[in-house]
Enzyme design. Structure first.
Site, PDB file in Angstrom:
ATOM      1  N   GLU A  59       0.878  -1.214  -0.119  1.00 46.20           N
ATOM      2  CA  GLU A  59       0.422   0.067  -0.041  1.00 46.20           C
ATOM      3  C   GLU A  59       0.689   1.393   0.253  1.00 46.20           C
ATOM      4  O   GLU A  59       0.838   2.552   0.981  1.00 46.20           O
ATOM      5  CB  GLU A  59      -1.215   0.213   1.235  1.00 46.20           C
ATOM      6  CG  GLU A  59      -1.975  -1.250   1.559  1.00 46.20           C
ATOM      7  CD  GLU A  59      -2.842  -1.468   0.463  1.00 46.20           C
ATOM      8  OE1 GLU A  59      -3.058  -0.656  -0.504  1.00 46.20           O
ATOM      9  OE2 GLU A  59      -3.634  -2.611   0.561  1.00 46.20           O
ATOM     10  N   TYR A  88     -14.858   0.254  -5.135  1.00 45.15           N
ATOM     11  CA  TYR A  88     -13.914   0.211  -6.741  1.00 45.15           C
ATOM     12  C   TYR A  88     -13.863  -0.710  -7.782  1.00 45.15           C
ATOM     13  O   TYR A  88     -14.646  -1.206  -7.711  1.00 45.15           O
ATOM     14  CB  TYR A  88     -12.276  -0.046  -6.224  1.00 45.15           C
ATOM     15  CG  TYR A  88     -12.188   0.869  -4.838  1.00 45.15           C
ATOM     16  CD1 TYR A  88     -11.840   2.366  -5.638  1.00 45.15           C
ATOM     17  CD2 TYR A  88     -12.103   1.057  -3.562  1.00 45.15           C
ATOM     18  CE1 TYR A  88     -11.192   3.504  -4.885  1.00 45.15           C
ATOM     19  CE2 TYR A  88     -12.033   2.459  -2.892  1.00 45.15           C
ATOM     20  CZ  TYR A  88     -11.508   3.526  -2.971  1.00 45.15           C
ATOM     21  OH  TYR A  88     -11.488   4.086  -2.978  1.00 45.15           O
TER      22      TYR A  88
END
Ligand SMILES: Nc1ncnc2c1ncn2[C@@H]1O[C@H](COP(=O)(O)OP(=O)(O)O)[C@@H](O)[C@H]1O
Ligand SMILES: Cc1cn([C@H]2C[C@H](O)[C@@H](COP(=O)(O)O)O2)c(=O)[nH]c1=O
Length: 214
Positions: free
Chosen positions: A87, A184
């Protein structure tokens, strides 16, 4: 020669899986890595893949200095052979400079994993700095696909299945969520530009023709 490598791609293309594989292969040979992540969906201090694997990780905040953190681990007698950061798009740019310093001054490989662009197709600041500083930027081999079958290159944020372009840059979330939730979807550029999600395509396919057909 140690390297700073940025493994980049859309959401859901296997970045965390690859991070876990690199960690597994190296630890199987007796090497020890420092594993970091920030805001993984599975919760604080976790690096998780959708394939169901996960490992413990150091949760990164803005005030964590990677160089100091690794030096502290080494001076406390620990062993550090390599560094993994998942991330990485959520890191602040100075932290990417710290990772480059870990490579150059401590001579350790650093493998960073992250998405390059946000739901508006703008670079995350951390990803921008990685593109600027990395020895290599690697695009993952397994391609995520848009609903049309083309390679997915962009990340869309959806609300009620519709693509949105307003909102905070960081909203932790996932693909394949119920349409009622913020989620998403990965799209090809053509459909990202046209804001055409899978739900939009289904609705268009179901709508009656405007003109009467004999
Ligand atoms: N049920 C499944 N069976 C096989 N592969 C899966 C399954 N679920 C997810 N995957 C694979 O895992 C990938 C997502 O991996 P992950 O490491 O979580 O992605 P990223 O970190 O890039 O968001 C998908 O692209 C797909 O290839
Ligand atoms: C596009 C986009 C994504 N995010 C968040 C959503 C997820 O929590 C992560 C990406 O994780 P993955 O392992 O790569 O699937 O990023 C965000 O905050 N803002 C965005 O614009």
């Amino acid at each position: 020669m140690p390297e700073l490598v940025f493994f980049s791609g859309t959401m859901d293309c296997g970045k965390s899986t690859l991070a876990l594989q690199i960690q597994h292969n190296r630890s199987a040979r007796g090497l020890q890595g420092m594993i970091y992540t920030r805001d993984d969906r599975a919760g604080e201090g976790k690096l998780s893949s959708r394939l169901g694997l996960a490992t413990e990780a150091v949760e990164v905040a803005d005030d964590l200095d990677f160089y100091d953190h690794v030096v502290q681990a080494l001076t406390a007698g620990g062993r550090v052979d390599y560094v993994i950061v998942d991330e990485a798009q959520f890191l602040i740019p100075p932290q990417i400079d710290q990772l480059a310093r870990v490579v150059d001054d401590l001579e350790l490989d650093v493998f960073a994993f992250g998405i390059t662009t946000d739901f508006r197709s703008k670079l995350f600041p951390g990803s921008q700095r990685l593109v600027e500083l990395a020895d290599r930027v690697e695009v993952l081999q397994v391609e995520a696909l848009c609903w049309c079958g083309a390679r997915a290159t962009h990340n869309a944020r959806t609300v009620g299945g519709e693509m949105v372009v307003e909102g905070a840059q960081v909203v932790v979330g996932d693909v394949n969520r119920p349409e009622s939730e913020v989620g998403y979807e990965v799209l090809c550029r053509r459909h990202h530009r046209r804001r055409m999600t899978a739900a939009g395509e289904r609705a268009a396919a179901l709508s009656p023709d405007v003109l009467p057909v004999d």
